[in-house]
Design an enzyme around this catalytic site. Structure first.
Site, PDB file in Angstrom:
ATOM      1  N   GLN A 184     -18.530   6.361  -2.284  1.00 55.10           N
ATOM      2  CA  GLN A 184     -17.566   5.356  -3.227  1.00 55.10           C
ATOM      3  C   GLN A 184     -18.165   5.767  -4.636  1.00 55.10           C
ATOM      4  OE1 GLN A 184     -14.379   4.842  -1.949  1.00 55.10           O
ATOM      5  NE2 GLN A 184     -15.236   5.025  -0.291  1.00 55.10           N
ATOM      6  N   TYR A 227     -16.792   2.659   6.786  1.00 58.67           N
ATOM      7  CA  TYR A 227     -15.186   2.777   7.001  1.00 58.67           C
ATOM      8  C   TYR A 227     -14.620   3.215   5.770  1.00 58.67           C
ATOM      9  CZ  TYR A 227     -13.609  -1.810   9.013  1.00 58.67           C
ATOM     10  OH  TYR A 227     -13.115  -3.052   8.989  1.00 58.67           O
ATOM     11  N   GLU A 228     -13.440   4.194   6.055  1.00 53.88           N
ATOM     12  CA  GLU A 228     -13.191   4.230   4.681  1.00 53.88           C
ATOM     13  C   GLU A 228     -14.014   5.320   3.871  1.00 53.88           C
ATOM     14  OE1 GLU A 228     -10.114   4.929   5.347  1.00 53.88           O
ATOM     15  OE2 GLU A 228     -10.174   3.887   7.195  1.00 53.88           O
ATOM     16  N   GLY A 229     -15.137   5.946   4.255  1.00 56.11           N
ATOM     17  CA  GLY A 229     -15.893   6.060   3.226  1.00 56.11           C
ATOM     18  C   GLY A 229     -16.796   5.395   2.806  1.00 56.11           C
ATOM     19  N   ARG A 244      -8.520   2.159   1.574  1.00 58.99           N
ATOM     20  CA  ARG A 244     -10.391   1.003   0.506  1.00 58.99           C
ATOM     21  C   ARG A 244     -10.000  -0.726  -0.024  1.00 58.99           C
ATOM     22  NH1 ARG A 244     -11.409   7.430  -0.909  1.00 58.99           N
ATOM     23  NH2 ARG A 244     -12.316   8.022   1.010  1.00 58.99           N
TER      24      ARG A 244
END
Length: 596
Positions: free
Chosen positions: A446, A439-441, A295
């Protein structure tokens, strides 16, 4: 036209001047990495990025990756570039020397990542994901797995992936169905389908090491029943050369909006041999180690794209002539003035410049904390660094990628119609930047993580790692008449953040939807305050250097001007964020679903 020159002077400013008083102190374990050594590394990284990676960026986007007989081919030149990158030691830059890494500070690693992302974001994913995988393995893998896999992953001879998403579930990993059946010899048979796997198959490395989330036969339902497994593409021979295929196949590669030179694959695991990483049913905990590492790196991707977009826009604005300056002709020998003379073009360029410098300053601050968390000997310093990282990770990921995408769009706008066509290359920045917000949340997730987990954690302890230095800075400089407007602007924004924190805490206890409704605005507000703090510090340093007669007057004057633009034109967004938070969820949630 895609142009790029690494912003080395600003990087050195962040590394050597801006954060020397951040409270993390001098780290003895990193004492050997002197400013001269660090600068030499950055200068060589800039050369690699500019001369090797940048020329492949647009051609790689045009050619893309191809799938032939189960094998993914990367675009022309990528294999040669990767070999050079690996042989130069760049894959191992910040990795632990125990496994063959160079152990450089994360501050240097993140600056290097930025340059790579600026010049070829698709390329950056191949070594970037491997580094995230080694981070997980160092913390959770058995000694046997570390000994066998880490040296070749750290060197870049083997690469790594993270296999989370499945066709029926994205962020809700509690729904995943991939199975892992124990074999009685310590291994497992892993079976299932995964999608959206970056670098899932390619021709750059001898082997690809997949970290796969799966369920054991007796696993409880939901996220508490997820385990993490290591399943290589090829099972290693006794001499660690790639052996037989391990039942990992590519069903397809995704045809994406951007990042076309990055192979995003649909993978099938068919009784693939794997080994448990960490404890049974605690795989998500281990995977989050990699995800949080990624992230921060994804945030750097946003910054990298933002810088490349800005430089391309500046080049065009100086080269393109159209119209005359409203204050008088600036190019009397030509039919028109360069468009950089026009106020609205300046607005766009200064916005991009300020976002980039602000994000780079925050990145340097968080990177200092990453180094302190790992190397500090004082437990209080180590804890404070860990708290700051926990708080700022969602901010870095979401804010940087939001602003990188904004800068890419502004670059297209500066180019006008020429920005909308492929030949100039700036529309690629828009397409490449868009995925980083997902992506990655996703960035919304977040924001939920920030308000739902980080704010209430340990009775607000994480917040103190950020609030205290900002508050102390304001108090220390309130009497400075030369910077009074900046300090007052920062104080006002910080006050809005404190009031918003209290509002969310109060409303969120009674109604979780109130906190969720405020989350995105709160994350942006937090980022604006962090940026304002960094810009105010930068301005004070720059003024001091100018007063001392620095021979780099041009650089420090530009620092002052950029900081002033941020306080004049960008920090006022903090007020809008505060008002939106204060308004609550009512109008957001009032409309019945059927009415949409």
């Amino acid at each position: 036209m895609q142009v790029y020159e690494a912003p080395l002077r600003d990087m050195k400013f962040v590394l050597h001047e801006l954060h020397t008083d951040d409270g993390f102190g001098n780290l003895e374990a990193l004492a050997e990495f002197t400013p001269d050594l660090v600068d030499a590394v950055l200068e060589e990284a800039a050369r690699v990025a500019q001369e090797v990676l940048l020329p492949l960026n647009r051609s790689g986007d045009i050619e893309g990756c191809t799938l032939e007989n189960g094998v993914v081919r990367t675009p022309k030149g990528f294999k040669q570039a990767y070999d050079m990158f690996r042989d130069g030691g760049w894959c191992a830059l910040a990795s632990d020397p125990e496994w063959g890494g160079q152990g450089l500070p994360e501050q240097v690693n993140k600056m290097t990542e930025e340059m790579i992302c600026s010049t070829n974001l698709s390329f950056s994913l191949y070594p970037g994901l491997t580094h995230g995988g080694t981070t997980v393995m160092e913390s959770y893998a058995s000694d046997a797995l570390k000994q066998r896999y880490l040296p070749k992953m750290v060197s870049g001879q083997w690469s790594g992936t993270m296999c989370l998403t499945e066709p029926h579930c994205g962020t809700d990993l509690g729904m995943l169905r991939t199975k892992a059946v124990p074999q009685g010899d310590g291994s497992y048979k892993v079976s299932g389908a995964k999608i959206f796997i970056s670098a899932g198959e390619h021709d750059l490395t001898e082997n690809i090491i997949h970290l796969v989330l799966a369920r054991l036969p007796d696993a409880p339902e939901g996220v508490k029943g997820i385990s993490l497994f290591l399943a290589p593409k090829y099972l290693p021979n006794e001499d660690d050369t790639p052996g037989p295929s391990n039942g990992v196949s590519v069903a397809a590669i995704e045809h994406k909006m951007g990042l076309r030179a990055s192979a995003t694959c649909q993978l099938m695991f068919d009784d693939s041999t794997g080994w448990l990483v960490g404890e049974p049913n605690r795989g998500l905990e281990a995977m989050f180690k990699m995800m949080n590492t990624e992230r921060v790196s994804v945030g750097i991707q946003g910054l990298g794209i933002g810088e490349a977009a800005y430089q391309s826009a500046v080049w065009y604005a100086k080269d393109r002539v159209q119209g005359r300056s409203l204050s008088g002709v600036k190019n009397p020998s030509g039919p028109a003035d360069p468009i950089i003379v026009h106020p609205d073009v300046r607005r766009m360029l200064m916005t991009m410049r300020a976002w980039n410098e602000g994000c780079r300053a925050i990145s340097g601050w968080v990177s200092r904390a990453l180094d302190a968390e790992k190397h500090a000997t004082d437990p209080a310093v180590k804890q404070n660094a860990a708290d700051f990282i926990a708080l700022m990770t969602p901010v870095v990921k979401a804010l940087f990628t939001d602003l990188g995408f904004e800068s890419a769009n502004l670059a297209v706008q500066v180019h006008g119609g020429h920005g909308y066509i492929a030949e100039t290359g700036v529309e690629q920045y828009v397409r490449d930047a868009r995925i980083a917000m997902i992506y990655e949340g996703t960035n919304g997730i977040q924001a939920l993580d920030l308000v739902g987990r980080k704010l209430p954690a340990h009775m607000g302890r994480y917040l103190r790692s950020f609030f205290h230095p900002v508050s102390q800075f304001i108090e220390a400089h309130k009497a400075n008449e030369a910077f009074k407007p900046m300090i007052e602007g920062l104080e006002k924004a910080f006050g809005a953040l404190q009031l918003s924190t209290a509002t969310i805490a109060q409303k969120g206890l009674a109604d979780p939807e109130e906190a969720a409704a405020a989350a995105t605005d709160y994350l942006r507000l937090t980022g604006l305050v962090a940026m304002g703090y960094c810009f105010a510090k930068s301005a004070l340093i720059a003024q001091g250097k100018l007063a001392a007669g620095s021979d780099e007057a041009g650089f420090y004057k530009a620092k002052l001007t950029t900081a002033q633009f941020f306080f004049d034109r960008l920090l006022p967004q903090a007020t809008a964020c505060f008002l939106a938070i204060k308004a609550g969820k009512a109008s957001m949630m009032a409309l019945e679903a059927e009415a949409f």
